[in-house]
Enzyme design. Structure first.
Site, PDB file in Angstrom:
ATOM      1  N   SER A 115      -3.539  -7.094   7.083  1.00 34.66           N
ATOM      2  CA  SER A 115      -2.288  -6.160   7.079  1.00 34.66           C
ATOM      3  C   SER A 115      -2.001  -5.614   8.666  1.00 34.66           C
ATOM      4  CB  SER A 115      -2.494  -4.775   6.287  1.00 34.66           C
ATOM      5  OG  SER A 115      -3.625  -4.055   6.455  1.00 34.66           O
ATOM      6  N   ASP A 337      -3.780   7.525   6.840  1.00 38.20           N
ATOM      7  CA  ASP A 337      -4.261   6.273   7.383  1.00 38.20           C
ATOM      8  C   ASP A 337      -4.433   6.328   8.770  1.00 38.20           C
ATOM      9  OD1 ASP A 337      -3.960   3.523   8.201  1.00 38.20           O
ATOM     10  OD2 ASP A 337      -2.141   2.974   7.258  1.00 38.20           O
ATOM     11  N   HIS A 340      -3.966   1.489  10.349  1.00 39.18           N
ATOM     12  CA  HIS A 340      -2.689   0.868  10.860  1.00 39.18           C
ATOM     13  C   HIS A 340      -2.039   1.975  11.916  1.00 39.18           C
ATOM     14  CE1 HIS A 340      -3.450  -0.620   6.454  1.00 39.18           C
ATOM     15  NE2 HIS A 340      -3.507  -1.809   7.222  1.00 39.18           N
TER      16      HIS A 340
END
Length: 360
Positions: A115, A337, A340
């Site tokens: 990702s 998160d 990311h």
């Protein structure tokens, strides 16, 4: 030149008697990375505030992943968008969309990885979309692993291939087997003109989110093994594939450095902080207290075994300084998160470095 000479940030590769197997890949044949007084490493520097940033308005970019669209999901501050990477002693070229598309006319660039690769790829799509009419962009999704954006007037395709380990996972009678010595997807990859590889995020994943039941090394089937050693073995399989299959006259290969996360404030001199949730500014200067991750040393050592020209897109240190650039809770899932990165944001700098490596 002797064997293994280093070319301004390129990982040492075995090159005998020539400057480089592919001159377009060598930093030595460009002039942007070198100041008049001394050599310059684009990956060493600091973050500076710059009102001309960001490079585009993320609200005009379609289809940003729900994980990355921080402004859409309520991030209140904007300062994180205003930082520019400033190498020590030289300038990082600003991303020039027209030049990028002109130089790569008719070419295919593919991001291969997890990702984080998708994060990187979507940033490039947004950079291109900011200067290209939407009618010129064709999006195609194939079953499974590949998504492709094609800028039709230039014939430039920007693809992402989802492969969390690069090596294979196969379903057998005993269950899902991570095969550290097997890589079958390469038949798709080697058709590309530029390949940007990445893997790391999943190597320590355990429990329900672990996508394999057993790991195979050679003829041995194991329930588990040392994860850093597994990473080294899998990456070596990929390196052997590059040595055997890549034609450097056609394909440029880059490996993205380890993308860091920020869940431990001790790494940036804030003991007790457990995530990036309240971070709004980069770390000042060029030093990250936590030091480089062990995985980066594995990457560097494995890349040294590759005999074809290869570039380490060394984003690790500069990204470690950006504790403020993660989505934190500003994503569709409202989870914390710190792995990311927001788009627009830090991955745009990764693409400026990519632009410098393959275009300038």
């Amino acid at each position: 030149m002797g064997v293994g000479m280093k070319l301004y940030g390129w990982i040492e590769v075995a090159i005998v008697g020539v400057i480089c197997l592919c001159p377009c890949l060598c930093y030595a044949n460009t002039n942007w990375q070198k100041s008049p007084q001394n050599g310059c490493n684009l990956y060493e520097g600091s973050w500076v505030y710059d009102e001309s940033y960001p490079l585009y308005d993320s609200s005009t970019c379609p289809n940003i992943g729900k994980e990355f669209d921080c402004l859409k999901y309520g991030r209140p501050d904007r300062q994180y968008l205003k930082y520019r990477w400033q190498p020590t002693g030289c300038q990082l070229p600003r991303f020039d969309v027209k030049n990028f598309l002109t130089k790569l006319k008719g070419k295919k660039i593919m991001f291969v990885g997890d990702s984080v690769s998708r994060n990187h790829w979507q940033s490039l799509v947004c950079l291109l979309h900011s200067s290209v009419p939407h009618s010129e962009i064709l999006q195609e999704e194939t079953a499974g692993s590949v998504t492709n954006y094609t800028i039709q007037s230039y014939g430039v395709s920007v693809l992402v291939y989802h492969s969390v380990y690069l090596v294979d996972i196969e379903v057998e009678k005993i269950g899902r087997v991570l095969k550290l010595n097997s890589l079958k997807s390469g038949r798709i990859w080697k058709d590309m003109d530029i390949l940007v590889f990445n893997t790391w995020l999943w190597w320590y994943r355990r429990g329900p989110k672990q996508p394999w039941d057993y790991v195979q090394v050679g003829n041995k089937i194991l329930k588990d093994m040392d994860r850093m050693e597994a990473f080294r073995t899998g990456l070596t399989t990929w390196a052997n594939w590059v040595n055997a299959e890549i034609n450097p006259g056609k394909t440029k290969v880059l490996f993205q450095g380890i993308s860091p996360s920020h869940y431990n404030g001790e790494d940036w001199n804030q003991p007790g902080v457990k995530n990036c949730g309240n971070e709004t500014e980069p770390i000042k200067g060029s030093t990250y207290l936590g030091g480089p991750p062990q995985a980066l040393f594995v990457v560097e050592n494995v890349l040294k075994t590759i005999t074809k020209p290869i570039h380490l897109l060394d984003i690790t240190s500069l990204s470690q300084l950006r504790k403020d650039a993660h989505p934190s809770s500003y994503n569709a899932f409202r989870g914390m998160d710190c792995t990311h990165w927001c788009i627009a944001g830090l991955p745009d700098t990764w693409n400026q470095l990519l632009y410098a490596a393959v275009i300038s």
